[in-house]
Design a protein around this motif. Structure first.
Motif, PDB file in Angstrom:
ATOM      1  N   ALA A 273       0.867  -1.180   0.000  1.00 13.35           N
ATOM      2  CA  ALA A 273       0.000   0.000   0.000  1.00 13.35           C
ATOM      3  C   ALA A 273       0.902   1.227   0.000  1.00 13.35           C
ATOM      4  O   ALA A 273       2.136   1.099   0.037  1.00 13.35           O
ATOM      5  CB  ALA A 273      -0.917  -0.011   1.227  1.00 13.35           C
ATOM      6  N   LYS A 274       0.299   2.395  -0.026  1.00 15.31           N
ATOM      7  CA  LYS A 274       1.101   3.616  -0.027  1.00 15.31           C
ATOM      8  C   LYS A 274       1.963   3.722   1.229  1.00 15.31           C
ATOM      9  O   LYS A 274       3.051   4.297   1.189  1.00 15.31           O
ATOM     10  CB  LYS A 274       0.192   4.838  -0.144  1.00 15.31           C
ATOM     11  CG  LYS A 274      -0.369   5.063  -1.542  1.00 15.31           C
ATOM     12  CD  LYS A 274      -1.145   6.370  -1.611  1.00 15.31           C
ATOM     13  CE  LYS A 274      -1.619   6.632  -3.039  1.00 15.31           C
ATOM     14  NZ  LYS A 274      -2.364   7.912  -3.139  1.00 15.31           N
ATOM     15  N   ASP A 275       1.450   3.205   2.356  1.00 13.51           N
ATOM     16  CA  ASP A 275       2.216   3.288   3.595  1.00 13.51           C
ATOM     17  C   ASP A 275       3.169   2.098   3.758  1.00 13.51           C
ATOM     18  O   ASP A 275       3.927   2.035   4.725  1.00 13.51           O
ATOM     19  CB  ASP A 275       1.274   3.375   4.798  1.00 13.51           C
ATOM     20  CG  ASP A 275       0.421   2.128   4.964  1.00 13.51           C
ATOM     21  OD1 ASP A 275       0.096   1.505   3.936  1.00 13.51           O
ATOM     22  OD2 ASP A 275       0.087   1.776   6.112  1.00 13.51           O
ATOM     23  N   ARG A 276       3.132   1.157   2.840  1.00  5.99           N
ATOM     24  CA  ARG A 276       4.016  -0.020   2.872  1.00  5.99           C
ATOM     25  C   ARG A 276       4.330  -0.361   1.427  1.00  5.99           C
ATOM     26  O   ARG A 276       3.739  -1.237   0.825  1.00  5.99           O
ATOM     27  CB  ARG A 276       3.324  -1.177   3.591  1.00  5.99           C
ATOM     28  CG  ARG A 276       4.226  -2.350   3.878  1.00  5.99           C
ATOM     29  CD  ARG A 276       3.609  -3.352   4.848  1.00  5.99           C
ATOM     30  NE  ARG A 276       2.320  -3.850   4.403  1.00  5.99           N
ATOM     31  CZ  ARG A 276       1.180  -3.654   5.051  1.00  5.99           C
ATOM     32  NH1 ARG A 276       1.164  -2.942   6.153  1.00  5.99           N
ATOM     33  NH2 ARG A 276       0.054  -4.160   4.599  1.00  5.99           N
ATOM     34  N   SER A 277       5.312   0.366   0.885  1.00  2.00           N
ATOM     35  CA  SER A 277       5.505   0.391  -0.561  1.00  2.00           C
ATOM     36  C   SER A 277       6.916  -0.033  -0.958  1.00  2.00           C
ATOM     37  O   SER A 277       7.904   0.347  -0.312  1.00  2.00           O
ATOM     38  CB  SER A 277       5.225   1.809  -1.084  1.00  2.00           C
ATOM     39  OG  SER A 277       5.580   1.922  -2.440  1.00  2.00           O
ATOM     40  N   ILE A 278       6.990  -0.803  -2.047  1.00  2.00           N
ATOM     41  CA  ILE A 278       8.292  -1.197  -2.610  1.00  2.00           C
ATOM     42  C   ILE A 278       9.017   0.019  -3.190  1.00  2.00           C
ATOM     43  O   ILE A 278      10.223  -0.033  -3.458  1.00  2.00           O
ATOM     44  CB  ILE A 278       8.092  -2.283  -3.693  1.00  2.00           C
ATOM     45  CG1 ILE A 278       7.560  -3.571  -3.051  1.00  2.00           C
ATOM     46  CG2 ILE A 278       9.387  -2.617  -4.411  1.00  2.00           C
ATOM     47  CD1 ILE A 278       8.523  -4.256  -2.111  1.00  2.00           C
ATOM     48  N   SER A 279       8.317   1.122  -3.363  1.00  2.00           N
ATOM     49  CA  SER A 279       8.978   2.338  -3.858  1.00  2.00           C
ATOM     50  C   SER A 279      10.122   2.753  -2.930  1.00  2.00           C
ATOM     51  O   SER A 279      11.123   3.329  -3.383  1.00  2.00           O
ATOM     52  CB  SER A 279       7.976   3.482  -3.986  1.00  2.00           C
ATOM     53  OG  SER A 279       7.424   3.829  -2.724  1.00  2.00           O
TER      54      SER A 279
END
Length: 450
Positions: A273-279
Motif C-alpha cells: 500500500a502507499k504506507d508499505r511500498s516497494i517504492s
C-alpha cells in the motif's frame, strides 16, 4: 528466546468443548486465518474438543466440526461470495461473471447499509455466529468461546454470547481496534467515523466482559491499558501478550545454508500500500546504482502475493526499472502438486538472498508486527527490516542478525542496501541467528494463563 517445540509442555484440557469464532478460518495466505489455524494441532493435542464457526470464505476443515455461515448483510455477503467462488472455480471467466453480477445486484443494498450503519463490511457475520452459538451453549455443548480476528465481527458475536449466556469468553486481538493518528494520540480523540466509534466501544466492552484477552505486541497492550484502566482489575478482563509465531508451511524444514548465484535477489511477500511500498526500495536502488553502476545488472527485487501499490508503479515509471522488479503476483494452490500458495511462497523465499520486511509508516506500527516476520524466520534467510516506531520489533530483528533500517531515515535505508550489496559480493550476507518462533509456545502461553 528459544521456542523449541520439543521443550514445550501443554496443560491438559481434556474434554473441554470450545467454540472458536473466526471469520476467515482456513483462508490460504490470510494472516487472520493462519494465526488460528496454526494453533489447531496444539489445541487438539491439549485435549480440547473444538467447534469452529467461520464464513464461507475458507476451506472446510474435516478434523472437527466446522460450520460455515453466510453473513446477513449485503456488503459482507458480496465479500464472502467472491472468495467462495474463487475457491470453487478459480479466478477466471466464471469468477468474473458471477462476482460482477452479484456486485451489481447488491449495490443498492450495500449503499443503504453504508448510509444507515457505516460499519466495515464483515460486521453482519456476527449475527449468524451469535444465533448458532447461542443454540449450542443453551444445549450445554460449549464450555468456552474463543473469538479471534481479523474481522471484529467474531468479537462482537463473542460479546453477545457472553452477555446473554454468561459463558467463559476469551478474545484474541490481531490488529488494534482503535487506530491512533500520532504519538501523542492515546485514542481518546473525537471519532467522526462510525466504524471507528463502534470499534472503540467494542474494545471497551472486551476489556470489561471478556475473561481473558491478549494482544500480539507490547505497544498494543500498553495503549489498550491507557484507554481501559479497568483491564487486569477484579471483575474485568485479564490482558496479556502472546507472540503468535508461525508454523512451517507443509512441514518445511529450515535451511540456513545458502548458495550464492550470479544475481542478488531481494524478495518481499505480503500486501502493499502507499504506507508499505516497494517504492522505498526502488528509491534506495536508484541511489545505489548511481554509486555502483554495475549493480544495475546484478540486483533483482521479487514481489509475491499482492498487486503493486501506486507509489511503486510511479517509481517504476520514473526510473524505468521494469527489468529490476519482478512482480510474481499471488501464488495460488498448485492443482497438480497440491502445494498451497503459502507453501509455494516460502519455497521461493528460501531461494532468495535477503527478505524485505516492510513495516509501514502509520502510527499504528507502534502496535503491530507484520505476520510475515514469523514466516520469514522459517525461510532461513537474512531479513532486511524497515520499521517504524516499534522497539519490540527492532530488538527481535537485531537478535536474529537482521539488517535494520527505519522508515523515516532515507540515508539509513540507502546505507543498509549498500551494506547488503557489499556483503553479497563477498558471499558474506548476515547469517540468521536463533530459532523460528513456533506456534506451540503461543498456545502454551494461552492455556497456562486462562
Amino acid at each position: 528466546m528459544n521456542h523449541s517445540v520439543q521443550d514445550i509442555q501443554l496443560k491438559d484440557f481434556s474434554n473441554q468443548r470450545w467454540l472458536i469464532l473466526s471469520h476467515g478460518f482456513n483462508m490460504d495466505g490470510r494472516a487472520s486465518s493462519q494465526t488460528i489455524t496454526d494453533k489447531m494441532p496444539y489445541l487438539l493435542e491439549a485435549g480440547i474438543q473444538p467447534t469452529v464457526f467461520s464464513a464461507i470464505t475458507g476451506i472446510k476443515d474435516e478434523r472437527f466440526p466446522h460450520k460455515q455461515y453466510l453473513a446477513w448483510g449485503p456488503a459482507a455477503f458480496r465479500f464472502d461470495f467472491r472468495h467462495w467462488i474463487a475457491n470453487q472455480y478459480g479466478r477466471g471467466f466464471i469468477y468474473k461473471l458471477l462476482t460482477r453480477t452479484v456486485s451489481i445486484l447488491l449495490a443498492p443494498l450495500i449503499g443503504l447499509e453504508k448510509l444507515i450503519l457505516g460499519y466495515s463490511s464483515q460486521w453482519s457475520w456476527a449475527m449468524p455466529a451469535f444465533i448458532h452459538g447461542w443454540r449450542l451453549i443453551s444445549a450445554g455443548k460449549i464450555d468456552l468461546v474463543y473469538s479471534t480476528g481479523g474481522a471484529w465481527s467474531a468479537h462482537l458475536a463473542g460479546l453477545w454470547l457472553k452477555k446473554i449466556t454468561g459463558v467463559k469468553w476469551i478474545a484474541e486481538i490481531h490488529d488494534p481496534l482503535v487506530i491512533r493518528s500520532n504519538p501523542a494520540d492515546d485514542g481518546f480523540g473525537i471519532l467522526r467515523n462510525r466504524d471507528a466509534r463502534f470499534r472503540h466501544s467494542l474494545e471497551k466492552s472486551i476489556c470489561q466482559f471478556a475473561d481473558d484477552v491478549w494482544w500480539f505486541t507490547n505497544g498494543a497492550l500498553h495503549y489498550a491499558k491507557v484507554r481501559n484502566p479497568n483491564l487486569n482489575t477484579p471483575g474485568n478482563a485479564r490482558g496479556f501478550i502472546v507472540l503468535p509465531g508461525a508454523e512451517p508451511p507443509g512441514g518445511l524444514k529450515i535451511n540456513k545454508e545458502h548458495r550464492y548465484g550470479d544475481k542478488l535477489h531481494l524478495s518481499h511477500s505480503g500486501s502493499l500500500a502507499k504506507d508499505r511500498s516497494i517504492s522505498t526500495i526502488l528509491h534506495a536502488l536508484h541511489s545505489l546504482f548511481q554509486k555502483y553502476p554495475e549493480a544495475r545488472q546484478q540486483i533483482r527485487i521479487n514481489v509475491y502475493g499482492a498487486p503493486l501499490d501506486s507509489l511503486t508503479k510511479q517509481a517504476l515509471e520514473q526510473y524505468q526499472y521494469h527489468d529490476v522488479l519482478i512482480d510474481h503476483g499471488r501464488l495460488e494452490k498448485d492443482p497438480v502438486t497440491g502445494i498451497s500458495g503459502r507453501e509455494r511462497v516460502v519455497q521461493e523465499l528460501q531461494k532468495s538472498d535477503v527478505l524485505i520486511l516492510l513495516h509501514g509508516n502509520d502510527e499504528w506500527c507502534a502496535e503491530y508486527i507484520p505476520s510475515k516476520f514469523y514466516e520469514y524466520l522459517w525461510a532461513g534467510r537474512p531479513i532486511w527490516g524497515i520499521t517504524h516506531r516499534n522497539p519490540q520489533l527492532d530488538q527481535m530483528l537485531l537478535d536474529r542478525g537482521s539488517y535494520l533500517s527505519h522508515q523515516s531515515d532515507k540515508i539509513g535505508i540507502d546505507m543498509a542496501l549498500e551494506r547488503i550489496w557489499l556483503d553479497w559480493q563477498q558471499n558474506a550476507l548476515s547469517a540468521p541467528k536463533g530459532d523460528p518462533i513456533a506456534v506451540k509456545q503461543a498456545v502454551a502461553t494461552i492455556l497456562n494463563t486462562i
